[in-house]
Write a protein that holds these residues in place. Structure first.
Motif, PDB file in Angstrom:
ATOM      1  N   PHE A   1      -6.387   3.782  -1.008  1.00  9.38           N
ATOM      2  CA  PHE A   1      -5.496   2.638  -0.825  1.00  9.38           C
ATOM      3  C   PHE A   1      -5.731   1.966   0.531  1.00  9.38           C
ATOM      4  O   PHE A   1      -5.690   0.732   0.642  1.00  9.38           O
ATOM      5  CB  PHE A   1      -4.037   3.071  -0.949  1.00  9.38           C
ATOM      6  N   ARG A   2      -5.963   2.778   1.577  1.00  7.92           N
ATOM      7  CA  ARG A   2      -6.239   2.178   2.879  1.00  7.92           C
ATOM      8  C   ARG A   2      -7.506   1.330   2.834  1.00  7.92           C
ATOM      9  O   ARG A   2      -7.542   0.207   3.335  1.00  7.92           O
ATOM     10  CB  ARG A   2      -6.383   3.262   3.959  1.00  7.92           C
ATOM     11  N   ARG A   3      -8.541   1.885   2.235  1.00  6.29           N
ATOM     12  CA  ARG A   3      -9.820   1.176   2.196  1.00  6.29           C
ATOM     13  C   ARG A   3      -9.737  -0.069   1.309  1.00  6.29           C
ATOM     14  O   ARG A   3     -10.304  -1.114   1.632  1.00  6.29           O
ATOM     15  CB  ARG A   3     -10.909   2.115   1.672  1.00  6.29           C
ATOM     16  N   SER A   4      -9.001   0.050   0.165  1.00  4.02           N
ATOM     17  CA  SER A   4      -8.949  -1.071  -0.773  1.00  4.02           C
ATOM     18  C   SER A   4      -8.048  -2.194  -0.282  1.00  4.02           C
ATOM     19  O   SER A   4      -8.312  -3.373  -0.548  1.00  4.02           O
ATOM     20  CB  SER A   4      -8.458  -0.577  -2.148  1.00  4.02           C
ATOM     21  N   LEU A   5      -6.953  -1.835   0.426  1.00  6.49           N
ATOM     22  CA  LEU A   5      -5.974  -2.849   0.806  1.00  6.49           C
ATOM     23  C   LEU A   5      -6.187  -3.414   2.202  1.00  6.49           C
ATOM     24  O   LEU A   5      -5.470  -4.341   2.600  1.00  6.49           O
ATOM     25  CB  LEU A   5      -4.561  -2.259   0.707  1.00  6.49           C
ATOM     26  N   ALA A   6      -7.129  -2.870   2.978  1.00  9.69           N
ATOM     27  CA  ALA A   6      -7.363  -3.393   4.331  1.00  9.69           C
ATOM     28  C   ALA A   6      -7.752  -4.871   4.316  1.00  9.69           C
ATOM     29  O   ALA A   6      -7.183  -5.681   5.065  1.00  9.69           O
ATOM     30  CB  ALA A   6      -8.427  -2.548   5.042  1.00  9.69           C
TER      31      ALA A   6
ATOM     32  N   PHE B   1       0.944   3.995  -2.948  1.00  9.57           N
ATOM     33  CA  PHE B   1       0.623   5.404  -2.683  1.00  9.57           C
ATOM     34  C   PHE B   1       1.754   6.316  -3.147  1.00  9.57           C
ATOM     35  O   PHE B   1       1.523   7.365  -3.760  1.00  9.57           O
ATOM     36  CB  PHE B   1       0.365   5.605  -1.187  1.00  9.57           C
TER      37      PHE B   1
ATOM     38  N   HIS C   1      -4.649  -6.960   3.535  1.00 12.91           N
ATOM     39  CA  HIS C   1      -3.755  -7.075   4.689  1.00 12.91           C
ATOM     40  C   HIS C   1      -4.266  -8.143   5.667  1.00 12.91           C
ATOM     41  O   HIS C   1      -3.483  -8.934   6.222  1.00 12.91           O
ATOM     42  CB  HIS C   1      -3.628  -5.731   5.394  1.00 12.91           C
TER      43      HIS C   1
ATOM     44  N   GLY D   1       0.815  -1.211   0.000  1.00 14.72           N
ATOM     45  CA  GLY D   1       0.000   0.000   0.000  1.00 14.72           C
ATOM     46  C   GLY D   1       0.845   1.254   0.000  1.00 14.72           C
ATOM     47  O   GLY D   1       0.553   2.219  -0.722  1.00 14.72           O
ATOM     48  N   GLY D   2       1.920   1.268   0.822  1.00  6.49           N
ATOM     49  CA  GLY D   2       2.780   2.451   0.859  1.00  6.49           C
ATOM     50  C   GLY D   2       3.460   2.696  -0.478  1.00  6.49           C
ATOM     51  O   GLY D   2       3.553   3.832  -0.947  1.00  6.49           O
TER      52      GLY D   2
ATOM     53  N   GLU E   1      -4.648   8.294  -0.545  1.00  9.09           N
ATOM     54  CA  GLU E   1      -4.343   7.637   0.718  1.00  9.09           C
ATOM     55  C   GLU E   1      -5.576   6.912   1.272  1.00  9.09           C
ATOM     56  O   GLU E   1      -5.496   5.762   1.727  1.00  9.09           O
ATOM     57  CB  GLU E   1      -3.828   8.685   1.714  1.00  9.09           C
ATOM     58  N   TRP E   2      -6.729   7.597   1.219  1.00  3.30           N
ATOM     59  CA  TRP E   2      -7.968   6.968   1.709  1.00  3.30           C
ATOM     60  C   TRP E   2      -8.348   5.761   0.860  1.00  3.30           C
ATOM     61  O   TRP E   2      -8.740   4.714   1.387  1.00  3.30           O
ATOM     62  CB  TRP E   2      -9.094   7.995   1.684  1.00  3.30           C
TER      63      TRP E   2
END
Length: 674
Positions: free
Chosen positions: A284-289, A15, A292, A11-12, A281-282
């Motif tokens: 990628f966080r939502r899609s990759l949670a 981004f 993970h 994710g990082g 950022e939002w």
């Protein structure tokens, strides 16, 4: 820095790279906008300068025409001719002149109005030029600290004239028109910035310092106001000081609007950039949670923990499919662990039972049988000791199973070999049938020959390849005065090549019988062949038409070599024909044709690409040069002798008559006699 990025996780990294792409796009857009704005501003400045220059030149030309007409006013001419200064002075304001003078051929004043006026504005050479050319001369001059428009014209109606009238007119009207049209102010100054005349509301004191920069365009800022200043250099035709036309207009509001627009654009750009970064950022966080969570579950399963919880299996996207896959792995791992435990318990019971039964059996066997049975028991226990729970009972049947497998493998190999032999034999028989059919078709379409004629003869040669190659030649009389010759070769061979050969020959013969020329025949045949060429065969085809009446030869070739022309013994040339692509590949191909006048007598020789490009056992091609040497060495240029010589040369090059060749070798000779 790179290590930190690569260690930041998927994710990082996504981004960082997405943010970098957004920044690169925005930076490119900003750079392009700046460059485009500068370029647009430069074009605008250059265009406005050209407009000002053209407008001033147009005003000067109009002023010159008006002054020339006014200088020829009959009343003014009569008053000055009679040396009547009072009448001339009364007439000048009506004509728009401020002063006038009459000079002789050496520039000496005869009369000046109003008197006294220093009208020595041009030298004797200019006066002589006006009289010699019998034409007026106009320009700007500096008189008494002011710039005026001067006209010098031959005086009187008698020609050649011996006197010149000089008249002056103020440039203030022209400056006023220029300032009004351009929406600003206009000034006439000398090379040092001293003001001569002006028009418009802007004070010269606000504009004058801009001349020190030496440029033709400048921006001046005074007391919160902005001005655009353009300087046009003008030459004093009388040889005096250099003049400059300065045009200025206020651009305060434009600059404020531009600055406001730039500031707004920067703010919008920064807002878009910030919103894009936060949105990425939002997202990628939502899609990759869920991903993970699935990766964490996989790591736990790899460590042997089957009690891990899997989140996100209810989703319908890729993350949900990954979570469901991890859930399947978890369930299978649990099932494998349970099965392994059950198998271990079952094997312990099975091992105890086998040992008891084999020990009982050993007690009833003789010594040799007992030793072998105990040996089998040792083998079973050794497998058990290694933890192979599936090998206990299997060891007892291992030898038999190995023998059965060996026999099955041998039988399978024999079956495979037998099937391969049958398939190869079947394919060979089918291929031989195809070649035989194609060979018969190839022989059937060859022409029988022409009727005996004193003015025309034709002969052909076809040496077939080891396998069918699809070549043919043909010639026939369209009428008593016209001979049509064909030569072709279809790549690919086989039955498909044979059918394509027949199709190509039939199509061209049908079109030629309709009276079409070679180019039109090949173009029409190409459309037919391309529509039915699913195998992608390349059809090389040549067509020539010999007209005996005017000894004319029209040729068109597609994917075939150029013909040879033997004009006399030892004189063989290549005909410069138009080159075209092979037929059958592009339905839109248009074939070009070339026409020649034939010398009489002469022999035309057409060759297939298989003849010239075909190689012998040493991989040496027959070649166009060798073919030319063979034709140049002929003692008889008749069609039959030419074909026979080519055949002998081919056999010699191949190393014998029975040596198989990879391609058909075709040749066609036409003899035109007087």
């Amino acid at each position: 820095m790179r290590t930190n990025i690569m260690g930041a996780g998927l994710g990082g990294r996504m981004f960082v790279f997405a943010a970098g792409a957004v920044l690169a796009v925005l930076a490119t857009a900003v750079l392009f906008s700046v460059l485009w704005g500068d370029r647009t501003a430069e074009r605008r400045v250059a265009e406005e300068t050209r407009v000002a220059q053209r407008l001033w030149e147009s005003l000067m030309e109009e002023e010159a025409v008006v002054m020339q007409r006014a200088a020829a006013d009959p009343l003014l001419v009569a008053a000055m001719d009679r040396n009547n200064g009072q009448a001339a002075a009364a007439r000048l304001p009506l004509l728009g002149f401020s002063s006038a003078a009459l000079v002789n051929s050496v520039g000496q004043p005869l009369i000046s109005v109003p008197a006294p006026t220093d009208m020595r504005l041009i030298d004797e050479r200019r006066v002589a030029q006006v009289l010699a050319q019998n034409d007026a001369y106009t320009g700007l001059v500096v008189v008494g600290g002011a710039v005026q428009h001067m006209v010098a014209a031959p005086f009187g109606e008698a020609r050649p004239a011996d006197r010149v009238v000089l008249a002056l007119r103020t440039v203030q009207p022209s400056l006023t028109v220029l300032a009004r049209v351009l929406g600003g102010s206009a000034y006439l100054v000398d090379g040092n910035g001293a003001l001569y005349d002006r028009a418009g509301a802007l004070p010269w004191e606000d504009i004058q310092p801009s001349l020190g920069g030496g440029g033709d365009h400048a921006k001046v800022h005074r007391s919160g106001r902005s001005f655009e200043v353009r300087t046009l250099r003008l030459a004093d035709p009388a040889g005096g000081n250099t003049l400059a036309l300065v045009v200025a207009r206020e651009s305060t509001l434009e600059d404020m609007a531009t600055s406001l627009f730039d500031t707004s654009a920067i703010l919008v750009l920064m807002t878009v950039l910030a919103a894009s970064l936060f949105g990425l950022e939002w997202f990628f966080r939502r899609s990759l949670a869920p991903i993970h969570a699935s990766l964490s579950a996989l790591s736990a399963l790899a460590d042997g923990n089957t009690n891990v919880a899997v989140l996100g299996a209810e989703r319908n996207d890729e993350a949900g499919r990954l979570a469901r896959t991890v859930e399947v792995f978890r369930n299978r791992s649990r099932a494998l662990q349970d099965a392994e435990a059950r198998r271990g318990r079952h094997w312990l019971r099975q091992q105890s039972f086998i040992r008891k039964q084999m020990l009982r059996m050993a007690e009833t066997l003789p010594d040799q049988g007992r030793v072998e049975l105990l040996g089998d028991l040792d083998r079973i226990e050794s497998v058990t000791g290694r933890g192979d729970g599936a090998g206990g009972l299997a060891v007892a049947f291992e030898v038999m199973a190995e023998r059965v497998r060996s026999q099955h493998a041998a039988l399978d190999g024999m079956v495979v070999q037998l099937r391969a032999s049958l398939d190869t034999k079947t394919e060979l028989v089918e291929l031989q049938k195809q070649f035989e059919i194609a060979r018969r078709m190839q022989e059937a379409i060859l022409p029988a020959g022409l009727p005996a004629r004193p003015d025309l003869a034709a002969a052909g040669l076809l040496l077939p390849a080891a396998e069918f190659d699809g070549s043919f030649y043909d010639f026939f009389l369209a009428d008593d005065d016209t001979l049509v010759v064909l030569l072709g070769q279809v790549s690919g061979g086989g039955l498909a090549g044979g059918f394509m050969t027949v199709t190509a020959r039939t199509a061209v013969r049908a079109l030629a019988s309709a009276g079409l020329g070679p180019g039109a025949c090949l173009t029409g045949a190409n459309r037919l062949l391309a529509a039915d060429n699913a195998a992608g065969l390349r059809i090389g085809l040549a067509m020539g038409v010999v007209t005996l009446r005017n000894r004319r030869f029209v040729f068109a070739g597609a994917g075939v070599p150029a013909p040879f022309l033997a004009r006399r013994l030892g004189d063989v040339v290549d005909l410069p024909v138009a080159e075209n692509l092979p037929l059958g590949l592009d339905a839109g191909l248009t074939v070009a044709e070339t026409a020649f006048d034939l010398p009489v007598p002469s022999t035309l020789v057409l060759c297939g690409s298989g003849l010239l490009d075909g190689t012998n056992r040493f991989d040496v091609p027959f070649g166009r040069t060798h073919m030319g040497d063979v034709l140049s060495g002929l003692d008889d240029l008749s069609a039959d002798s030419t074909v026979a010589a080519v055949q002998a040369a081919l056999f010699e090059h191949a190393g014998g008559r029975t040596v198989p060749m990879a391609r058909d070798r075709t040749c066609l000779a036409v003899r035109v006699r007087a």
